[in-house]
Each structure stands twice: as C-alpha cells, then as structure tokens.
Design an enzyme around this catalytic site. Structure first.
Site, short mmCIF file in Angstrom:
data_model
loop_
_atom_site.label_atom_id
_atom_site.label_comp_id
_atom_site.label_asym_id
_atom_site.label_seq_id
_atom_site.Cartn_x
_atom_site.Cartn_y
_atom_site.Cartn_z
N ASP A 1 -32.09 -27.29 3.18
CA ASP A 1 -33.34 -26.53 3.08
C ASP A 1 -34.04 -26.87 1.78
OD1 ASP A 1 -34.84 -23.88 4.13
OD2 ASP A 1 -34.73 -23.83 1.94
N TYR B 1 -40.43 -27.15 -4.41
CA TYR B 1 -39.18 -27.33 -5.17
C TYR B 1 -39.21 -28.65 -5.96
CZ TYR B 1 -37.34 -23.75 -1.91
OH TYR B 1 -37.15 -22.62 -1.15
N LYS C 1 -41.04 -27.08 3.64
CA LYS C 1 -42.01 -25.98 3.77
C LYS C 1 -43.37 -26.38 3.21
CE LYS C 1 -38.07 -22.96 2.76
NZ LYS C 1 -37.34 -23.65 1.68
N HIS D 1 -44.58 -21.55 3.99
CA HIS D 1 -43.69 -20.99 2.96
C HIS D 1 -43.94 -19.49 2.70
CE1 HIS D 1 -41.21 -22.52 -0.70
NE2 HIS D 1 -40.88 -21.28 -0.42
P1 NAD Z 1 -28.44 -17.75 -3.65
O1 NAD Z 1 -28.43 -16.32 -3.23
O2 NAD Z 1 -27.98 -18.81 -2.74
O3 NAD Z 1 -27.64 -17.80 -5.03
C1 NAD Z 1 -27.45 -19.00 -5.71
C2 NAD Z 1 -26.70 -18.72 -7.02
O4 NAD Z 1 -25.50 -18.00 -6.74
C3 NAD Z 1 -26.25 -20.00 -7.71
O5 NAD Z 1 -27.27 -20.52 -8.54
C4 NAD Z 1 -25.04 -19.54 -8.48
O6 NAD Z 1 -25.44 -18.92 -9.69
C5 NAD Z 1 -24.45 -18.47 -7.59
N1 NAD Z 1 -23.38 -18.97 -6.70
C6 NAD Z 1 -23.49 -19.82 -5.65
N2 NAD Z 1 -22.29 -20.02 -5.06
C7 NAD Z 1 -21.40 -19.28 -5.77
C8 NAD Z 1 -20.02 -19.08 -5.66
N3 NAD Z 1 -19.30 -19.65 -4.70
N4 NAD Z 1 -19.42 -18.26 -6.56
C9 NAD Z 1 -20.12 -17.65 -7.54
N5 NAD Z 1 -21.45 -17.80 -7.69
C10 NAD Z 1 -22.09 -18.61 -6.82
O7 NAD Z 1 -29.93 -18.02 -4.22
P2 NAD Z 1 -31.17 -18.92 -3.95
O8 NAD Z 1 -30.98 -20.30 -4.44
O9 NAD Z 1 -32.31 -18.12 -4.46
O10 NAD Z 1 -31.32 -18.99 -2.35
C11 NAD Z 1 -30.71 -19.99 -1.55
C12 NAD Z 1 -31.74 -20.90 -0.95
O11 NAD Z 1 -32.70 -20.17 -0.20
C13 NAD Z 1 -32.60 -21.66 -1.96
O12 NAD Z 1 -31.89 -22.71 -2.58
C14 NAD Z 1 -33.74 -22.09 -1.10
O13 NAD Z 1 -33.37 -23.20 -0.31
C15 NAD Z 1 -33.94 -20.85 -0.23
N6 NAD Z 1 -34.99 -19.94 -0.78
C16 NAD Z 1 -36.14 -19.82 -0.08
C17 NAD Z 1 -37.15 -18.99 -0.55
C18 NAD Z 1 -38.40 -18.84 0.24
O14 NAD Z 1 -39.39 -18.31 -0.28
N7 NAD Z 1 -38.43 -19.28 1.48
C19 NAD Z 1 -36.99 -18.27 -1.74
C20 NAD Z 1 -35.79 -18.41 -2.44
C21 NAD Z 1 -34.80 -19.24 -1.94
#
Ligand code: NAD
Length: 279
Positions: A46, A51, A76, A109
């Site tokens: 994704d 990004y 997106k 998006h």
């Molecule tokens: P997430 O909830 O996936 O959290 C990521 C964070 O959690 C990492 O940076 C790390 O600090 C921690 N983490 C990950 N794996 C872990 C583990 N096994 N143990 C401990 N800590 C851990 O947050 P995100 O990146 O905001 O969301 C995931 C994805 O969703 C994004 O990368 C993106 O692709 C998507 N996203 C989309 C939108 C949108 O507007 N459509 C907005 C935000 C994110």
C-alpha cells in the site's frame, strides 16, 4: 511459507487480506523494506503519491522477480489532483513511477468535502477501470454521506474503503455501512501507530495466552473481524513478526475484549474525513 488469505471485492477481483503499508518511508528505504516484505511473504503493498515512494516501491517490484499477477499494488490519488482530467494525468504519473502497466487498486486518498470534486474524480477512476488500466477502484477517508453520493450519482460502488481503524477507534458504524453496501473495509494505522495500544494490559494478557506479541494480537483481531489490514514497520524482524500474525487464532472472548477497547471519537489519531480539507 504461510500466505495471506484473499478477500473478494464486489467486482469479482480479490485482495490479500494482510498487506504492507509504506507511509513515512523514504523512497530509497522503500525499495529495501518492500523487498524484505516480499521475502517475508507479503504480496500486497500500500503506497500513495503523497508518500513520495512510488518509485522505490517500483524498483522493489522490478528487482523482486515476482510476476505482476503474483502481487497486489495499491496507490492513491492525492487531494490536489482531484477532478476528472487531473486524475487521468496523475494516474499516468503514478504508473510511470511504479513502472506498472496495470494497477490492482487505485483509491481517492481523501474525500475533501469542501473541495467537492470527489464525484468527478470517481468518474475518472471508473473510466480508467473501463479502459483496463486499473483492476479495482475504491476510496479512502470518506463519510457515509460521501460514499452514498458516489453510489447514487454514478451507480458504481467502491470495492473498498480504507479508513483509520484500530482497537481504540474501531469504526463499528462505518464498517457496518461498508458491509451493507458490499464494500470491504481496510484499516489504516491498524496498530494505532505503535503507541499506547501496543502497551495495553488487555492486549498484553491475550498475547501472553497465545504466545504471541501485542502487534500480532492486534493484527489477528483485524483479520478475525474481516478487515483488510496494512501494518507498517521498517524493521525487518517486525515486518516478519507482523506477517506471522496470520498464524495467531483468537477466540471469541479475545475478539470481544479487544473490540471493547474502543474509545469512540476520542480514539481517533488522524483527521476526520467528514470535515477535513487539506492540500
Ligand atoms: P501502523 O498502525 O501500522 O503503525 C506503524 C508503527 O507501529 C511503526 O512505525 C512502529 O513504530 C510500530 N510497529 C510496527 N510493527 C510493530 C511491532 N511488531 N512491534 C512493535 N511496534 C511495531 O501505522 P501507519 O503506518 O500509520 O499505518 C499503516 C499503513 O496504513 C501506512 O503505512 C499506510 O500505508 C496506510 N495509511 C493510510 C492512510 C490514509 O489516509 N489512507 C493514513 C495513514 C496510514
């Protein structure tokens, strides 16, 4: 190797339920971590124009040795590109960066209600799907009212709706709306961005019971309630750990306990799509 189950869209295509997200990953890092994700078993990535790492994702795809039909790529359309003609142009630029001929899933998006161009933008996605450039089309960060307008004004129901969703903000109402219209729900920030949620005592207890980690328990909860889920990490061991959540099976009591952590609107981390408008 374990592989993710697929969920089927209302257009007949399918999506691997567990994917890998690359928000806030630098372009040169994206190439490395997406390769690590492929090696760990993920086949669904994704990304988004905003990004700034579509090119890095594209390089990882090109060097992976995987065939296009073996992987599922989402990108997106950014807010500033909304509108019919500008969407068609922005799509081609994303495809050039990704190095792909056909895209698995393209999302609007954000709804951007004040800008009010999302119906015209949706019409461009419908056209690109008709031309065979995109297999499936969907949206991110919409309200129920916005989704209803897309459906009423075009007759085309989005395949998926990507929204902020984690145990502190479980979006029961929007998930119900999506399900009742045949729209899959996809969870962004599924781990609550890795803060307080992964230190929660109830999650820790369930993790200990299953010999799993808190992140695995949260991902297993998303999978159990039918979400498509795209956790992010740039640490290889965590990329692998998160994929291994596929092997964690929660029982009904675990699922209920995690669902009970919801804090309603208080649990929201990001902007509210029903009112937010940003460039
Ligand atoms: P997430 O909830 O996936 O959290 C990521 C964070 O959690 C990492 O940076 C790390 O600090 C921690 N983490 C990950 N794996 C872990 C583990 N096994 N143990 C401990 N800590 C851990 O947050 P995100 O990146 O905001 O969301 C995931 C994805 O969703 C994004 O990368 C993106 O692709 C998507 N996203 C989309 C939108 C949108 O507007 N459509 C907005 C935000 C994110």
């Amino acid at each position: 190797m374990t592989s993710s189950p697929n969920l089927t869209f209302n257009d007949g295509n399918s999506i691997p339920q567990l994917g890998y997200g690359v928000w806030q990953v630098e372009d040169d890092v994206a190439e490395k971590v997406v390769r690590q994700a492929f090696e760990a078993g993920y086949r669904h990535i994704d990304t988004a124009k905003i990004y700034g790492n579509e090119a890095g994702v594209g390089r990882a795809i090109a060097s992976s040795g995987l065939k296009p039909e073996e992987i599922f790529i989402t990108t997106k359309l950014w807010n500033a590109d909304q509108g019919y003609e500008s969407t068609l142009a922005a799509f081609e630029e994303s495809m050039d960066r990704l190095g792909l001929e056909t895209l698995d899933l393209y999302l609007i998006h954000w709804m951007q209600p004040k800008q009010d161009k999302f119906v015209d933008t949706w019409k461009a996605l419908i056209e690109l799907q008709k031309r065979g450039r995109i297999k499936s089309i969907g949206v991110s960060n919409f309200s129920k009212e916005g989704l209803q307008r897309l459906i009423d004004e075009t007759g085309v129901v989005p395949a998926i709706h990507q929204i902020e969703l984690h145990p502190f903000f479980n979006q029961a109402e929007l998930r119900d709306f999506d399900a009742s219209h045949g729209i899959l729900t996809q969870a962004w920030s599924p781990l609550g961005q890795g803060g307080e949620l992964l230190e929660n005592a109830a999650i820790a207890q369930i993790a200990a019971k299953h010999g799993a980690t808190p992140a695995q328990v949260v991902i297993a909860w998303h999978l159990a309630i039918g979400n498509v889920v795209i956790p992010k990490s740039v640490t290889e061991s965590r990329i692998q750990e998160n994929f291994a959540a596929l092997d964690v099976t929660l029982d009904e009591a675990d699922i209920e306990a995690i669902t009970g952590l919801d804090r309603g609107a208080e649990g929201r981390i990001g902007p509210d799509p029903a009112v937010s408008d940003f460039a």
